[in-house]
Write a protein that holds these residues in place. Structure first.
Motif, short mmCIF file in Angstrom:
data_model
loop_
_atom_site.label_atom_id
_atom_site.label_comp_id
_atom_site.label_asym_id
_atom_site.label_seq_id
_atom_site.Cartn_x
_atom_site.Cartn_y
_atom_site.Cartn_z
N VAL B 162 0.97 -1.29 0.10
CA VAL B 162 0.11 0.18 -0.20
C VAL B 162 0.90 1.20 -0.01
N VAL B 163 1.87 1.33 0.84
CA VAL B 163 2.88 2.44 0.79
C VAL B 163 3.51 2.75 -0.43
N PHE B 164 4.16 1.54 -1.15
CA PHE B 164 4.58 1.63 -2.54
C PHE B 164 3.73 2.41 -3.58
N ALA B 165 2.50 1.80 -3.70
CA ALA B 165 1.72 1.98 -4.69
C ALA B 165 1.10 3.33 -4.22
N GLY B 166 0.78 3.66 -3.15
CA GLY B 166 0.24 5.03 -2.74
C GLY B 166 0.94 6.15 -3.15
N SER B 167 2.34 5.81 -2.58
CA SER B 167 3.39 7.05 -3.12
C SER B 167 3.32 7.22 -4.53
N ALA B 168 3.37 6.16 -5.22
CA ALA B 168 3.38 6.10 -6.71
C ALA B 168 2.44 6.97 -7.12
N ALA B 169 1.05 6.65 -6.89
CA ALA B 169 -0.15 7.36 -7.13
C ALA B 169 0.02 8.79 -6.76
N SER B 366 -17.86 7.52 -12.22
CA SER B 366 -18.31 7.35 -10.98
C SER B 366 -17.52 8.36 -10.07
N VAL B 367 -17.96 7.95 -8.72
CA VAL B 367 -17.05 8.73 -7.54
C VAL B 367 -15.67 8.54 -7.73
N LEU B 368 -15.30 7.45 -8.33
CA LEU B 368 -13.83 7.16 -8.38
C LEU B 368 -13.15 8.14 -8.79
N ARG B 369 -13.78 8.88 -9.73
CA ARG B 369 -13.09 9.70 -10.60
C ARG B 369 -12.46 10.89 -9.82
N ASP B 370 -12.95 11.22 -8.67
CA ASP B 370 -12.48 12.22 -7.60
C ASP B 370 -11.47 11.54 -6.55
N TRP B 371 -11.22 10.38 -6.62
CA TRP B 371 -10.41 9.77 -5.77
C TRP B 371 -9.58 8.86 -6.21
N PRO B 372 -8.53 9.35 -7.20
CA PRO B 372 -7.68 8.39 -7.83
C PRO B 372 -6.61 7.71 -6.71
N VAL B 373 -6.05 8.53 -5.90
CA VAL B 373 -5.09 7.98 -5.06
C VAL B 373 -5.62 6.79 -4.03
N LEU B 374 -6.85 7.17 -3.64
CA LEU B 374 -7.59 6.24 -2.70
C LEU B 374 -7.85 4.81 -3.49
N PHE B 446 -4.99 -1.69 -14.88
CA PHE B 446 -4.80 -0.98 -16.19
C PHE B 446 -5.45 0.05 -16.35
N GLY B 447 -5.10 1.42 -15.83
CA GLY B 447 -5.89 2.22 -16.01
C GLY B 447 -6.24 3.14 -14.96
N MET B 448 -5.36 2.56 -13.95
CA MET B 448 -5.40 3.50 -12.71
C MET B 448 -4.28 4.53 -12.64
N MET B 449 -4.23 5.47 -11.90
CA MET B 449 -3.28 6.53 -11.98
C MET B 449 -1.73 6.03 -11.18
N VAL B 450 -1.50 4.89 -12.02
CA VAL B 450 0.04 4.66 -11.70
C VAL B 450 0.58 4.23 -12.91
N PRO B 451 1.69 4.07 -13.30
CA PRO B 451 2.42 3.54 -14.19
C PRO B 451 2.29 2.18 -14.45
N ALA B 734 -14.49 8.33 -25.16
CA ALA B 734 -15.32 8.38 -23.91
C ALA B 734 -14.07 8.84 -22.71
N LEU B 735 -12.89 8.80 -22.98
CA LEU B 735 -11.92 9.34 -22.07
C LEU B 735 -11.18 10.52 -22.64
N ALA B 736 -11.74 11.21 -23.63
CA ALA B 736 -11.12 12.11 -24.40
C ALA B 736 -10.48 13.35 -23.54
N ASP B 737 -11.15 13.71 -22.59
CA ASP B 737 -10.40 14.62 -21.88
C ASP B 737 -9.30 14.25 -20.99
N PRO B 738 -8.23 15.08 -20.74
CA PRO B 738 -7.16 14.31 -20.07
C PRO B 738 -7.57 14.05 -18.46
N PRO B 739 -7.13 13.12 -17.88
CA PRO B 739 -7.45 12.65 -16.71
C PRO B 739 -7.43 13.95 -15.56
N GLN B 740 -8.67 14.08 -15.01
CA GLN B 740 -8.70 15.00 -13.85
C GLN B 740 -8.02 14.79 -12.74
#
Lengths: 744, 744
Positions: B162-169, B366-374, B446-451, B734-740
């Motif tokens: 969680v620490v590794f992934a969370g800090s990357a995100a 969905s609401v996930l859009r606003d909480w990428p790190v979470l 594949f698509g979350m806010m991490v490499p 569907a995802l045309a605008d850059p990630p918010q």
């Protein structure tokens, strides 16, 4: 509002009987004159148009026919791809068996069956048992004296070589002059749009396959690789004859030929992936169309499966020259000899190309031109006699290469003392001698009137040089194991550090790089050929070096040189940089172009035009010089034929191609607008020459028309571009006329 | 007479100070506004023009400068290619070391140095000696009870994930939102001409490399392959900044990026050849230009040498997952399970793509859009917790794959009982469970806010399924060794006939084929990855089958789907067949185009036009509607700037672009002909749509103008073609605008 194109007449085949009712056109009698003659260049856009319209016609069929017909269409295509793959796989295997038997026959015979080769004759023996069934000719004829036996062996060896090569040459000269040489330059030209049906005829197929087996067995310095590609293309061409959708469409036919070429390489080298890449890189055949690559992929795989299924050498492997390395790791200092081999490969490759060109020119311009069979007989006698004396040259090149690629292994026996550390100097001398001899022989052989590939002899030359370099390094290491350069080797000098077998692989890659100037496909073929995967990097580096050095000494690989000498209309896929010239510099101006004038040219004029000029097509302009369209001679002839304009009254009617027709009374005009091509590329004459070349390269065009403010100002054809691209080569068109065969 | 083009103003860089004296033009103040903004598409022809003119200017320098400057130019290019190769090779090696250390940290620590990984900690031991220096966390903290120790292990395992992934995100979301995902879709779009400089910034480079190490170590279901390609491109982009010839020319820059991408793949898979082919097939980057392929080849080789030189795992090999086969031959009946694996791969690949799309859409809406790190934190906690429980999922995917590809060898120990014949049923169940789990996790990750790359997880899924299939076949053979189907196996059942490790390779190829829809490059990568050369045919067949099945279920691979969803202007290199439509159906008609009127538009009008419309360029027509030329907004703005038309008197002067200027008195006009583009492609509106698409695909155009009898009738841009090609995909844009990233 969407405007849909109308269907054109020449989409239809003679077999199709249909009524064009929508626009009141009369049924068509199909113009039976062939669209293209040998020597023409096809018009890709026109062919694509026909295919598109045919496809559209199929899909617009009502009900299940609209679903089934396109599916059937696709099934036919896959049938040809797969059948070609199977056929070339089987043919390749059959050829291997035949060559093995014929070449063994030069050494001896099997006592319990004339048709067994030496391996088949001696199977089923226990390990260590000596094979008595296989007899040398001396044993077979009970010649006991060593001198007599040797003389008999040598005589039979040379005589059979001459018989094999002579009969191959006679067949080629008499029945299929197109079956000579490798075939790769022609295939490249054909895939680029050149029409050369004689080159792909069943007769050529037969003679090339049979002649190939004979020449390979005769021990001439040549390989089977290129000719097998030719054979595969002949097979695909033969199969396309049975399907009208491929028989009548030159573009579709070429897509299938590309897949066949890939299958040919796949079988020639046992390298399915190499086949696809060869098609991609060297033949430039797939033009980045993923579904064509895909077909090549399938054909290659099928061909390799067929070859492996027949399993001609009972090894169960595709890998021809299995390489076993003593150590998997290589050391940095080895890059020095490998780079040296790369440089040598580049230099000798260029030398081989130049020598080959000189000999080809000499052959064409001397008395040799009239005696092709005699030339083959003499060269094969010379080759056999000289090679019999040099131990490494006596065996088939493929056997030599397999042994040179092999590491020394005390358990496996020693190939002609190659592993004997006391004979290193002698071996190095013999290997270099063999390489030099093979360079001269190959340069002469490649271009004689027999089927002949350049790949295997080049590999042989490179393997000899590479092995020699390996032996040099090995003896250096043995002499100075503690030297600074060898410090990365294991401290114990009895552990081997240098693998001379792998040096032979590097030498072969470098030589191939120098001769063919291929890159990626060469690396893939080489490592599929040898299985030397862990050593792919040194192979890449040596190929790179050889190509760099070679390119510095002469821009073209051997295939490009032959294409230029034979003047095939092929545009190399290299980057062209102009020096500020525009399209106007290269185009033929309007004043030199034969045009049809809309509403002015009469039927009589048009017929005269078609008789007088052999051009592929004619631009149509109106009285203001404005560009109306472009019509091929075939479409015009077909149109005239179809309208049955035989009465004298018709002869003076004006031909109309545009809306200008309203100016002329209806009974004084003939509407020929339907003969105009849909797909015509026009550019402005101000575009940079570089862009013109690039458009030709990428879109595979036959011509571009130049307009200015709507007025036709010029025209440039593929031939003009080819001339531009080969301008740097001094012997352009030196062998342009087809080989003469006066002494049948 | 040859007409030479004149040099244009925007060839020059701000650094160049020179006088255009020949035609009396004044010196230029370079227009400092950037040519393209992010989101634009470059005009390849325009860029090529500039490069050509620059090249010409270099060569026409007098004396040695005319020789040295072009050589220097070429040296700079090779410097970037080689430096990128070295840099990505070193970065890849460093990444491997970092990942190994971080992921080992989740299991324990080295007692004689915190910064040693488990292997480095235990080197130098005699065979058989037990390594006491490496301690699990239980040992390190002296927890003696089994329960306590297990709990501690599991807790640290999950918490560190969680620490590794969370800090990357957090890093990605805060500093470089472009560093998320794989990067391959963006690279494809950029190489096709899309401008997206933010995606290649040094900041993105840093975050992507660091974040990648963290996310890979965190055990999320993702791979490093795609992101490494992105990192390589960022490096090349960074290097181009130092050379004005590449900084200012988008086409040349893209040629270098293509080579960098090849080097990235080369390092990611240890597959130099695969890198070149990936560039060729998947990125469609080289456009058959042999010198660009050549650069990719060199970059790939250099990168692989650099990686091998660092030798992060001390194996001295490039091959990542060395495969050792029990027997070199495979048997015909094995094609049945392998084809089955191909079908399964195709189906599951399509399923994975569809699942991934649905989740991406859900995330966006969905609401996930606003909480990428979470989201990343939760998913990594879930992944770690679940994977800890399943023995095959606990280790790094690369380690799992290496073990699944390995044959059972009694001398080498047994990986988690995989070779235990009594536990076959259990192993099959566990492997299938792991595969299903990984499909779900990968589709989400594949698509979350991490490499995150998709290659390795796909290989993992396929390897699990393949190994399971291999175990099924093996137990069938053990149970019925005399069955008809196994008759080609050796009669002695103690001799192994089935190699389950190779089934895992086949499974991996099939799954990759289903997900990426690549063909040749995939086969090359796989067999460079595994060294399974003798088995290249089955790999080809399984990839073929998977692609066929996958294509039947959904036309696009995962990268195409993401490109469509993000609406990048990328034209897939697939064959497009129209249904009879012409260019007229797709073009924007003249009435909807903003044009400049020759001799009519005033300077004032022109300035207003440039302010009002953001189009990349404007066609110029004369008062009869005749096409005069095309000028980019940059050229027009630059031209106006250069002529310094600030006086009021100038504002009403007419802009002239052609010879029509003679109609207007000299003091009432401003000549802007020099702003027109040299390289403009015009077609007639009657050309088939298919040809229009083909011209766009092959020549990489930005726009085509349609003319009829010299009059402009319409215009079609790359965007129109892209829309046409993606029309079949329901979630286009569907995802045309850059990630918010609202919650920084």
């Amino acid at each position: 509002m969407p405007t849909f194109r109308t269907r054109r007449a020449d989409v239809l085949y003679p077999e199709d009987q249909y009524e064009l009712t929508e626009d009141g056109r009369v049924p068509v009698t199909y113009q039976r004159t062939a669209k293209y003659q040998d020597g023409n260049t096809i018009d890709w856009l026109h062919e694509e148009d026909l295919e598109r319209e045919r496809h559209h016609a199929l899909q617009s069929q009502a009900g299940t026919r609209g679903v089934l017909l396109p599916a059937l269409d696709s099934a036919k295509m896959w049938f040809i791809v797969i059948a070609t793959g199977v056929a070339i796989g089987l043919a390749g295997a059959w050829l291997d068996v035949l060559v093995k038997w014929l070449s063994d026959l030069r050494e001896g015979r099997c006592s319990h069956g004339f048709f067994y080769n030496s391996n088949a004759c001696c199977t089923g023996l226990d390990p260590g048992e000596i094979c008595h069934e296989w007899q040398t000719w001396g044993e077979a004829f009970n010649v006991t004296s060593i001198f007599g036996s040797s003389l008999l062996q040598a005589t039979i060896y040379v005589v059979l070589a001459v018989v094999f090569a002579g009969s191959a040459a006679t067949m080629v000269v008499t029945y299929a002059p197109q079956a000579f040489h490798t075939g790769i330059p022609e295939i490249k030209a054909i895939l680029g749009g050149y029409v050369f049906d004689a080159f792909l005829s069943p007769w050529t197929l037969l003679i090339k396959a049979l002649g190939l087996a004979l020449t390979v067995a005769s021990g001439l310095s040549l390989g089977k690789e290129g000719p097998l590609v030719h054979v595969a293309c002949c097979m695909a061409f033969f199969l396309t004859r049975f399907f009208k959708e491929f028989r009548h469409n030159e573009a579709q036919k070429r897509r299938l030929l590309a897949a066949a070429a890939a299958a040919g390489v796949s079988v020639a080298f046992g390298s399915p992936l190499g086949g696809v890449l060869f098609g991609l890189e060297e033949l430039d055949a797939f033009a980045s169309e993923s579904d064509v690559i895909w077909r090549g992929f399938v054909a290659s795989a099928v061909a390799a499966v067929a070859l492996q299924w027949v399993n001609p050498f009972s090894t169960g492997k595709l890998v021809l020259f299995q390489v076993t390395f003593v150590s998997d790791a290589w050391r940095a200092f080895e890059l020095i000899p490998w780079l040296t081999l790369g440089v040598i490969g580049g230099i000798l490759g260029s030398l081989l190309i130049r020598l080959n060109v000189e000999i080809a020119l000499y052959r064409r311009n001397s008395v040799l031109r009239d005696w092709p069979v005699l030339e083959v007989v003499c060269v094969s006698a010379f080759t056999a006699a000289v090679c019999y004396l040099i131990v490494f040259a006596r065996v088939q090149t493929s056997e030599l290469v397999a042994n040179l690629f092999q590491e020394c292994d005390p358990t496996k026996g020693d190939y002609h003392g190659l592993c004997n550390p006391t004979a290193t100097g002698q071996n190095i001398f013999l290997l270099c001698l063999t390489a030099v001899l093979k360079i001269v022989l190959t340069a002469w052989t490649f271009g004689m009137m027999v089927p002949a590939g350049i790949f295997l002899p080049t590999i042989g030359i490179g393997a000899c040089l590479g092995r020699a370099m390996g032996l040099v390094m090995q003896s250096l290491y043995r002499a100075y194991p503690m030297a600074w350069i060898f410090q990365s080797c294991p401290p114990d000098p009895s552990v081997r550090c240098i693998s001379p077998g792998f040096y032979a692989v590097i030498g072969a890659s470098a030589m191939l790089g120098g001769v063919t100037r291929m890159t990626i496909s060469l690396v893939v073929i080489l490592f599929e050929l040898t299985g030397a995967l862990s050593h792919v990097l040194p192979i890449m580096i040596s190929v790179m070096t050889a190509k760099w050095v070679g390119d510095a000494l002469g821009k073209d690989g051997i295939y490009s040189v032959w294409i230029a000498m034979r003047r095939y209309p092929w545009i190399p896929p290299v980057e062209y940089r102009d020096r500020g010239e525009t399209g106007a510099n290269i185009m033929k101006p309007l004043s030199e172009i034969i045009v049809i004038e809309d509403c002015v040219t009469t039927v009589k004029d048009l017929k005269a035009l078609l008789v007088e000029h052999s051009f592929h097509g004619f631009p149509v302009i109106d009285s203001h010089g404005e560009f109306v369209g472009y019509a091929t001679r075939q479409a015009l002839a077909g149109g005239l034929d179809r309208l049955q304009l035989d009465q004298d009254t018709d002869r003076n009617k004006k031909c109309t191609f545009s809306k200008n027709r309203s100016r002329i009374p209806a009974d004084e005009r003939i509407d020929l607008e339907f003969t105009l091509e849909d797909s015509i590329i026009q550019l402005r004459k101000e575009v940079p020459q570089e862009l013109v070349v690039n458009v030709f390269q990428k879109l595979n065009l036959r011509q571009i028309l130049f307009t200015h403010s709507g007025k036709l100002v010029g025209l440039v054809t593929k031939r003009d571009i080819v001339n531009l691209m080969t301008a740097h080569f001094p012997h352009d068109a030196a062998l342009a006329d087809p080989p003469q065969v006066p002494h049948r």
